[in-house]
Design a protein around this motif. Structure first.
Motif, short mmCIF file in Angstrom:
data_model
loop_
_atom_site.label_atom_id
_atom_site.label_comp_id
_atom_site.label_asym_id
_atom_site.label_seq_id
_atom_site.Cartn_x
_atom_site.Cartn_y
_atom_site.Cartn_z
N THR A 152 0.81 -1.23 0.00
CA THR A 152 0.00 0.00 0.00
C THR A 152 0.84 1.27 0.00
O THR A 152 0.29 2.36 0.07
CB THR A 152 -0.94 0.02 1.22
OG1 THR A 152 -0.15 -0.05 2.42
CG2 THR A 152 -1.91 -1.15 1.19
N MET A 153 2.14 1.14 -0.08
CA MET A 153 2.99 2.33 -0.12
C MET A 153 2.70 3.17 -1.35
O MET A 153 2.68 2.65 -2.47
CB MET A 153 4.47 1.94 -0.17
CG MET A 153 5.15 1.81 1.17
SD MET A 153 6.95 1.85 0.98
CE MET A 153 7.24 0.48 -0.13
N PRO A 154 2.49 4.48 -1.19
CA PRO A 154 2.31 5.33 -2.37
C PRO A 154 3.59 5.42 -3.19
O PRO A 154 4.68 5.14 -2.69
CB PRO A 154 1.93 6.68 -1.77
CG PRO A 154 2.43 6.65 -0.37
CD PRO A 154 2.37 5.22 0.07
N LYS A 155 3.43 5.84 -4.44
CA LYS A 155 4.57 5.88 -5.36
C LYS A 155 5.73 6.71 -4.82
O LYS A 155 6.89 6.30 -4.89
CB LYS A 155 4.13 6.43 -6.71
CG LYS A 155 3.29 5.47 -7.54
CD LYS A 155 3.01 6.06 -8.92
CE LYS A 155 2.22 5.06 -9.78
NZ LYS A 155 1.98 5.60 -11.13
N GLY A 210 13.23 3.57 -1.66
CA GLY A 210 14.07 2.74 -2.53
C GLY A 210 15.40 3.39 -2.83
O GLY A 210 16.45 2.71 -2.86
N MET A 211 15.40 4.70 -3.01
CA MET A 211 16.66 5.41 -3.25
C MET A 211 17.50 5.47 -1.98
O MET A 211 18.73 5.49 -2.04
CB MET A 211 16.39 6.80 -3.80
CG MET A 211 15.88 6.82 -5.23
SD MET A 211 17.00 6.04 -6.44
CE MET A 211 18.46 7.09 -6.30
N ASP A 212 16.85 5.49 -0.83
CA ASP A 212 17.59 5.38 0.43
C ASP A 212 18.32 4.04 0.47
O ASP A 212 19.50 3.97 0.84
CB ASP A 212 16.60 5.51 1.60
CG ASP A 212 17.27 5.50 2.97
OD1 ASP A 212 18.48 5.81 3.05
OD2 ASP A 212 16.58 5.20 3.96
N ARG A 222 11.97 0.67 -10.31
CA ARG A 222 10.98 1.23 -11.22
C ARG A 222 9.70 0.40 -11.20
O ARG A 222 8.59 0.93 -11.20
CB ARG A 222 11.55 1.29 -12.64
CG ARG A 222 12.72 2.27 -12.82
CD ARG A 222 13.30 2.16 -14.23
NE ARG A 222 14.43 3.06 -14.46
CZ ARG A 222 15.71 2.74 -14.20
NH1 ARG A 222 16.01 1.54 -13.70
NH2 ARG A 222 16.67 3.61 -14.44
N SER A 223 9.84 -0.92 -11.17
CA SER A 223 8.70 -1.82 -11.13
C SER A 223 7.94 -1.68 -9.81
O SER A 223 6.70 -1.72 -9.78
CB SER A 223 9.19 -3.26 -11.30
OG SER A 223 8.14 -4.18 -11.14
N ALA A 224 8.66 -1.51 -8.71
CA ALA A 224 7.99 -1.33 -7.42
C ALA A 224 7.19 -0.04 -7.38
O ALA A 224 6.08 0.01 -6.84
CB ALA A 224 9.03 -1.34 -6.29
N VAL A 225 7.74 1.03 -7.96
CA VAL A 225 7.01 2.32 -8.03
C VAL A 225 5.73 2.15 -8.84
O VAL A 225 4.70 2.79 -8.54
CB VAL A 225 7.92 3.42 -8.60
CG1 VAL A 225 7.13 4.70 -8.90
CG2 VAL A 225 9.06 3.74 -7.62
N ALA A 226 5.77 1.28 -9.82
CA ALA A 226 4.56 0.97 -10.60
C ALA A 226 3.64 -0.01 -9.87
O ALA A 226 2.61 -0.41 -10.41
CB ALA A 226 4.96 0.39 -11.96
N ASN A 227 4.01 -0.37 -8.65
CA ASN A 227 3.25 -1.28 -7.77
C ASN A 227 3.06 -2.66 -8.39
O ASN A 227 2.01 -3.29 -8.24
CB ASN A 227 1.89 -0.68 -7.37
CG ASN A 227 1.35 -1.29 -6.08
OD1 ASN A 227 2.11 -1.79 -5.26
ND2 ASN A 227 0.05 -1.26 -5.91
#
Length: 381
Positions: A183-186, A193-195, A229-234
């Motif tokens: 449920t994490m927002p983008k 992820g960058m951390d 990138r894929s995770a940001v796209a959920n």
């Protein structure tokens, strides 16, 4: 000289892993948990996924939610009071770095009450007892606080964050369940992820790095680079990759330290309340450029792990630039800003001094003066 590796006693990975929490609590004969989770996770019923497991197993708990995104001394002291009032004997930390950092500080102070002022925990405090047992359940794929000996607390009064490094604060159990991160927002997925990528790259290049931690960090860079990138796209595959990649990064950097990208990010968070992952993402390529001439051939391996082709045919200058460019491109692709509008010239002296004094700074592969740090901060303007 010997090298030390510290990890959780037990960790669980994969979809549905939270079901193991009840078994661990019962096996360890825990009686009552203080569940530490931030208000948003409670509101959006993420915390409930874990408390449902406790309810089904008829395990007692009370919830503590006085936790800010950059947890404060007051949050910790209120948590210590809540733990005592609940008559708890262990903590379940559910959330990102904020919940876990707060939990670590609570657990340390309960076991070592002479540090109840919280400020005295800065750096490598001489605690003598392990913190109360913590079961850590991350809901973000970034901090890896579930497998590190580090935590960060904000001193609101002095406008600074301080880093605590203590082998006594390691959670006994980590439960890394990608379903808890779905449920994490983008924006949060991108910044955390960058951390994690910053952890991996700084851990790989820090002065204390060695073969075993290099293995962790290079694998983490590879997984994060292909998954974020894929995770940001959920997407499920991306979420699962980031859950694993950020944990592997934590296995490494917790044991060798970080560098000035983190020390600078800490002070940006304290002064401007910049989200930690965003601050790390903005600083990472800038700091990589600064550190490049002190990294030997490591940037070639970073570039390779990030998917850059033909690195073996590149000159040293070319593969160093390729590594920095790959980091910057990933950051841009997931929507991280490149500049910090809040940054002011009149703040630079304080920012640079704070970053210079930060516990992460000595691990940087290249020693940075206060003037160097001011010049690096200016690149965000």
């Amino acid at each position: 000289m010997s090298n030390r590796i510290m990890l959780n006693e037990t960790s669980y990975h994969g979809s549905g892993a939270i079901q193991e929490i009840a078994n661990e609590a019962k096996t360890r004969a825990f009686k009552k948990a203080l569940v530490c989770s931030d208000p948003d996770l409670i509101q959006f019923k993420v915390t409930e996924k874990v408390t449902n497991v406790l309810d089904e197993a008829r395990l007692e708990y009370e919830i503590f939610s006085d936790i800010k995104p950059n947890p404060t001394i007051e949050n910790v002291q209120n948590g210590v009071k809540a733990f005592k009032e609940a008559k708890a004997d262990y903590i379940i930390a559910i959330g990102g770095g904020s919940s876990m950092d707060t939990s670590k500080a609570i657990g340390i102070i309960i076991a070592n009450p002479e540090f109840e002022d919280v400020r005295s925990l800065e750096g490598t405090a001489a605690t003598t007892k392990p913190c109360v047992p913590i079961i850590a359940v991350p809901t973000t794929a970034g901090t890896a606080a579930e497998v590190t000996i580090n935590y960060v607390i904000t001193d609101v009064e002095r406008k600074r964050k301080f880093v605590c490094v203590d082998p006594h604060d390691m959670p006994v159990v980590a439960v890394v369940d990608p379903d808890m991160m779905s449920t994490m927002p983008k924006g949060l997925t991108a910044s955390t992820g960058m951390d994690a990528l910053t952890h991996a790259i700084e851990g790989y290049t820090t002065k204390a790095a060695w073969e075993m931690t290099d293995m962790f960090h290079l694998k983490a860079i590879e997984i994060i680079s292909r998954s974020l990138r894929s995770a940001v796209a959920n997407e499920k595959e991306g979420r699962e990759g980031m859950a694993l990649g950020q944990y592997i990064a934590g296995m490494g950097f917790s044991n060798v330290g970080l560098g000035i990208a983190h020390s600078m990010a800490h002070t940006l968070g304290a002064v401007y309340d910049t989200p930690h992952g965003v601050a790390c993402a903005m600083m990472l390529p800038i700091v990589m450029e600064y550190n490049a001439d002190c990294t030997q051939e490591k940037y070639r391996e970073i570039a390779r792990a990030m998917g850059v082709k033909n690195v073996d045919s590149m000159t040293q200058d070319e593969y160093r630039k390729a590594a920095v460019d790959a980091v910057r491109q990933l950051s841009q692709d997931v929507g991280i800003p490149q500049k910090l509008e809040a940054l002011k010239e009149e703040d630079l002296d304080f920012l640079a001094q704070s970053a210079f004094d930060d516990a992460c700074a000595p691990g940087n592969p290249k020693d940075a003066s206060i003037e160097d740090l001011k010049a690096l901060f200016r690149k965000l303007m």
